[in-house]
Design an enzyme around this catalytic site. Structure first.
Site, PDB file in Angstrom:
ATOM      1  N   GLU A  61       0.850  -1.186   0.000  1.00  0.00           N
ATOM      2  CA  GLU A  61       0.000   0.000   0.000  1.00  0.00           C
ATOM      3  C   GLU A  61       0.890   1.242   0.000  1.00  0.00           C
ATOM      4  O   GLU A  61       2.043   1.185   0.409  1.00  0.00           O
ATOM      5  CB  GLU A  61      -0.892   0.044   1.265  1.00  0.00           C
ATOM      6  CG  GLU A  61      -1.722  -1.198   1.490  1.00  0.00           C
ATOM      7  CD  GLU A  61      -2.285  -1.251   2.906  1.00  0.00           C
ATOM      8  OE1 GLU A  61      -2.071  -0.273   3.674  1.00  0.00           O
ATOM      9  OE2 GLU A  61      -2.929  -2.251   3.263  1.00  0.00           O
ATOM     10  N   LYS A 114       2.362   4.611   1.482  1.00  0.00           N
ATOM     11  CA  LYS A 114       2.517   5.237   2.798  1.00  0.00           C
ATOM     12  C   LYS A 114       2.232   6.725   2.622  1.00  0.00           C
ATOM     13  O   LYS A 114       3.046   7.471   2.091  1.00  0.00           O
ATOM     14  CB  LYS A 114       3.919   5.029   3.362  1.00  0.00           C
ATOM     15  CG  LYS A 114       4.050   5.518   4.790  1.00  0.00           C
ATOM     16  CD  LYS A 114       5.438   5.328   5.351  1.00  0.00           C
ATOM     17  CE  LYS A 114       5.450   5.614   6.843  1.00  0.00           C
ATOM     18  NZ  LYS A 114       4.825   6.898   7.216  1.00  0.00           N
ATOM     19  N   ARG A 157      -2.302  10.090  11.067  1.00  0.00           N
ATOM     20  CA  ARG A 157      -3.061   8.879  11.388  1.00  0.00           C
ATOM     21  C   ARG A 157      -4.320   9.239  12.177  1.00  0.00           C
ATOM     22  O   ARG A 157      -4.300  10.080  13.072  1.00  0.00           O
ATOM     23  CB  ARG A 157      -2.169   7.961  12.216  1.00  0.00           C
ATOM     24  CG  ARG A 157      -2.681   6.539  12.425  1.00  0.00           C
ATOM     25  CD  ARG A 157      -2.256   5.634  11.296  1.00  0.00           C
ATOM     26  NE  ARG A 157      -2.582   4.249  11.596  1.00  0.00           N
ATOM     27  CZ  ARG A 157      -1.741   3.381  12.149  1.00  0.00           C
ATOM     28  NH1 ARG A 157      -0.521   3.771  12.480  1.00  0.00           N
ATOM     29  NH2 ARG A 157      -2.106   2.128  12.352  1.00  0.00           N
ATOM     30  N   ARG A 212      -3.411  10.093  16.371  1.00  0.00           N
ATOM     31  CA  ARG A 212      -2.424   9.056  16.695  1.00  0.00           C
ATOM     32  C   ARG A 212      -2.135   9.019  18.193  1.00  0.00           C
ATOM     33  O   ARG A 212      -1.867   7.975  18.759  1.00  0.00           O
ATOM     34  CB  ARG A 212      -1.140   9.336  15.912  1.00  0.00           C
ATOM     35  CG  ARG A 212      -0.061   8.273  16.072  1.00  0.00           C
ATOM     36  CD  ARG A 212       1.231   8.714  15.416  1.00  0.00           C
ATOM     37  NE  ARG A 212       2.260   7.692  15.562  1.00  0.00           N
ATOM     38  CZ  ARG A 212       2.752   6.979  14.567  1.00  0.00           C
ATOM     39  NH1 ARG A 212       2.288   7.136  13.349  1.00  0.00           N
ATOM     40  NH2 ARG A 212       3.696   6.092  14.788  1.00  0.00           N
ATOM     41  N   GLU A 254      -5.578   7.421   7.308  1.00  0.00           N
ATOM     42  CA  GLU A 254      -4.672   8.563   7.267  1.00  0.00           C
ATOM     43  C   GLU A 254      -5.395   9.747   6.636  1.00  0.00           C
ATOM     44  O   GLU A 254      -5.957   9.634   5.536  1.00  0.00           O
ATOM     45  CB  GLU A 254      -3.440   8.215   6.438  1.00  0.00           C
ATOM     46  CG  GLU A 254      -2.298   9.176   6.591  1.00  0.00           C
ATOM     47  CD  GLU A 254      -1.254   8.706   7.592  1.00  0.00           C
ATOM     48  OE1 GLU A 254      -0.230   9.388   7.744  1.00  0.00           O
ATOM     49  OE2 GLU A 254      -1.473   7.659   8.246  1.00  0.00           O
ATOM     50  N   ARG A 304       4.983  -2.792  17.281  1.00  0.00           N
ATOM     51  CA  ARG A 304       5.816  -2.489  16.118  1.00  0.00           C
ATOM     52  C   ARG A 304       6.633  -3.745  15.808  1.00  0.00           C
ATOM     53  O   ARG A 304       7.493  -4.138  16.590  1.00  0.00           O
ATOM     54  CB  ARG A 304       6.756  -1.319  16.438  1.00  0.00           C
ATOM     55  CG  ARG A 304       7.509  -0.787  15.219  1.00  0.00           C
ATOM     56  CD  ARG A 304       8.560   0.220  15.634  1.00  0.00           C
ATOM     57  NE  ARG A 304       8.037   1.352  16.356  1.00  0.00           N
ATOM     58  CZ  ARG A 304       7.499   2.439  15.800  1.00  0.00           C
ATOM     59  NH1 ARG A 304       7.423   2.526  14.486  1.00  0.00           N
ATOM     60  NH2 ARG A 304       7.050   3.436  16.536  1.00  0.00           N
ATOM     61  N   LYS A 343       7.781  -0.538   6.614  1.00  0.00           N
ATOM     62  CA  LYS A 343       7.673   0.661   5.784  1.00  0.00           C
ATOM     63  C   LYS A 343       8.974   0.868   5.018  1.00  0.00           C
ATOM     64  O   LYS A 343      10.061   0.597   5.517  1.00  0.00           O
ATOM     65  CB  LYS A 343       7.333   1.889   6.627  1.00  0.00           C
ATOM     66  CG  LYS A 343       8.265   2.151   7.800  1.00  0.00           C
ATOM     67  CD  LYS A 343       7.738   3.287   8.666  1.00  0.00           C
ATOM     68  CE  LYS A 343       8.587   3.461   9.918  1.00  0.00           C
ATOM     69  NZ  LYS A 343       8.066   4.514  10.812  1.00  0.00           N
TER      70      LYS A 343
END
Length: 561
Positions: free
Chosen positions: A254, A256, A261, A276, A306, A421, A427
């Site tokens: 996808e 970024k 966010r 976020r 986003e 994470r 990413k």
């Protein structure tokens, strides 16, 4: 009812302990001792917070308000309080020293305090809650009077931890990890169950209550709840597309987006949007609210996406423009017209009463596309599942050419892991990753910049202890205009000043570019940054989302691979 004195004495004991295992034992014992209805309060208090992370309530007590209350309680001047804090370097010790002074001019919020009456934990919480709920032109006076009452009803040890608590900086080394383990130990619930329940509720107090009330069975029942935001799943950087394919095999690719966010909670026509940092930003984003009402068909849903500020050509605008939208409290409609937003949705966490977190991304994605009607304001981000490196590189170049940051590379079979994470989300960006670091101190400038804060002390986060470990200072990347803006931003966060040196509450995150990470004995983290410079202020990130010491270590090692 448990006395606040007991809580303060436990904090004093914890502060003297060097190891996390023994700290966990003491916190565990405290959780077992207190009443069930005190658990939500104590689990937050011991970490230096008054309200749970998802709460929209803010205590809003700056150093000036606290100094005023202490001065009134001690029958002295604010200047004397400032002199003491310069000497002690700690607001807790300042409160102890100031209140030791015998003064016949001491005042109380009420006409008197019963000699034998001692504050309970819940009484302290109710006072603080009352302060958070106060608003209007008399709110600061209300806060001062309530603080004055509390200080005049406390012993020295209570005053030490009360003063730290009201600025939400307990400094005893207890973070989420220790409280999580303490709940597990106190109520015989496996750590992984406590961890999962925390991820689903974003509230260790709720988890502790469930564990005490019904053990594993009650903790297992905890789940997502509308209008109680949870931590968002996070990504780590991948060095290359090839590395990502080796890690994941087939990849959901996808864009970024270069945006902010958001987590969206929809219950019929009632929409709430969280940033976020899990702050409620609904009132600042009426265009996004309208788009969700019009285009999201499900009755109840929690969405992840986003928000992107776009120019007249549909390209992303500067990140600071997005923050202007999120911060806007007045003339919101003017901001909507001058800085329009589009919403790119890429995940769904909850649908019509059912949590979807344990579903694979592939299955969640199917449900997401089925409940959103795309238009120019809101759409589900396009996704391609492939293990073809050439195809992934094409999508990467396409995203960059459109003005966005790069691509997300996700495991299509992975569940949604709140607050985690890991390698299920990666990413890929075209430049070396910048660091998000917390500001813990600063220094006044000199010459023509003497009235401006000229440099900032930076720290990484250590999740287990909740500590922020120094890693360096940044003094470049600032214009005079930016320094004035930052000085205004930090003035209410100042805890202590000594000469030109300033200590601030760790609330603001800087995005920092650097040339290299070096080993260093000058900083508690063990590392230092070579040629750091400010890229921007990450107002969308909480201090707990700053780079961890583990992450700093990984980057350091990767420099030599």
């Amino acid at each position: 009812m448990t006395l606040f004195r007991y809580f303060a004495e436990m904090c004093e004991k914890i502060e003297s302990i060097p190891g996390s295992l023994e700290m966990t034992d003491v916190v565990s014992g405290m959780l077992q001792e207190i009443e069930e209805d005190e658990l939500p309060v104590v689990t937050n208090f011991v970490m230096g917070a008054v309200f749970p992370p998802w709460s929209t309530k803010l205590l809003g007590i700056g150093s000036r308000t606290l100094y005023t209350a202490l001065a009134k309680s001690a029958g002295t001047s604010e200047k004397e309080i400032e002199d003491i804090i310069r000497k002690t370097g700690d607001i807790g010790e300042t409160a102890v020293e100031a209140l030791k002074q015998d003064s016949s001019t001491q005042l109380t919020f009420d006409s008197y305090i019963e000699e034998e009456k001692e504050l309970t934990i819940l009484e302290v919480y109710e006072r603080l809650n009352h302060m958070a709920n106060s608003s209007g032109k008399n709110s600061q006076a209300t806060k001062v009077k309530n603080l004055q009452y509390l200080f005049n009803a406390t012993s020295a040890v209570e005053a030490r931890y009360l003063s730290r608590l009201v600025v939400e900086e307990m400094r005893i080394g207890v973070g989420e990890g220790i409280v999580r383990d303490a709940i597990s130990r106190a109520f015989d619930v496996p750590v992984d169950m406590v961890e999962r329940a925390f991820m689903l509720t974003n509230d260790l107090g709720i988890v502790a209550m469930a564990a005490k009330h019904g053990g594993k069975e009650e903790v297992a029942k905890l789940d997502l709840q509308l209008n109680r935001p949870i931590k968002m799943m996070l990504a780590q950087i991948t060095p290359s597309v090839e590395s990502a394919i080796n890690d994941l095999g087939k990849i959901a690719v996808e864009w970024k987006f270069d945006g902010a966010r958001v987590q969206i909670h929809k219950n019929g026509d009632k929409i709430r949007i969280f940033s976020r940092r899990l702050e409620d930003v609904t009132s600042s984003l009426p265009d996004i609210v309208a788009a969700v009402k019009d285009q999201v068909k499900s009755e109840t849903v929690i969405l992840d996406g986003e928000a992107v500020a776009v120019d007249e050509n549909g390209r992303p605008r500067a990140f600071q423009d997005i923050l202007k939208r999120f911060r806007r409290k007045y003339d919101v409609e003017i901001a909507v017209k001058s800085i329009p937003l589009t919403l790119n949705l890429f995940d769904i966490l909850y649908l019509n009463g059912e949590s979807l977190l344990d579903m694979s991304l592939r299955d969640r994605r199917e449900l997401l596309t089925g409940c959103v009607d795309n238009d120019y304001r809101i759409h589900v981000d396009s996704q391609v599942i492939t293990d073809d490196e050439t195809e992934i590189q094409r999508i990467y170049e396409e995203a960059l050419n459109a003005g966005h940051e790069g691509i997300m590379l996700k495991n299509p079979d992975a569940p949604y892991s709140p607050g985690k994470r890991g390698k299920n989300w990666l990413k890929k960006k075209p430049i070396m990753e910048t660091l998000d670091l917390v500001v813990i101190g600063a220094e006044w400038g000199y010459g023509r910049r003497a009235n401006l804060i000229g440099s900032y002390a930076l720290a990484a986060f250590e999740p287990e202890s909740g500590k922020f470990l120094p890693i360096g200072k940044v003094a470049t990347g600032f214009t005079d205009e930016k320094l004035a803006e930052l000085t205004d931003m930090f003035k209410d966060l100042i805890v202590m000043e000594s000469g030109t040196q300033i200590e601030v509450r760790p609330e603001i995150v800087f995005e920092i570019a650097f040339e290299e990470i070096q080993k260093s004995s000058n900083y508690e983290s063990g590392y230092a940054l070579r040629f750091p410079r400010l890229v921007g202020v990450r107002e969308d990130k909480s201090p707990e989302e700053a780079e961890t010491l583990e992450r700093i270590s990984q980057i350091y090692k990767s420099q030599w691979e």
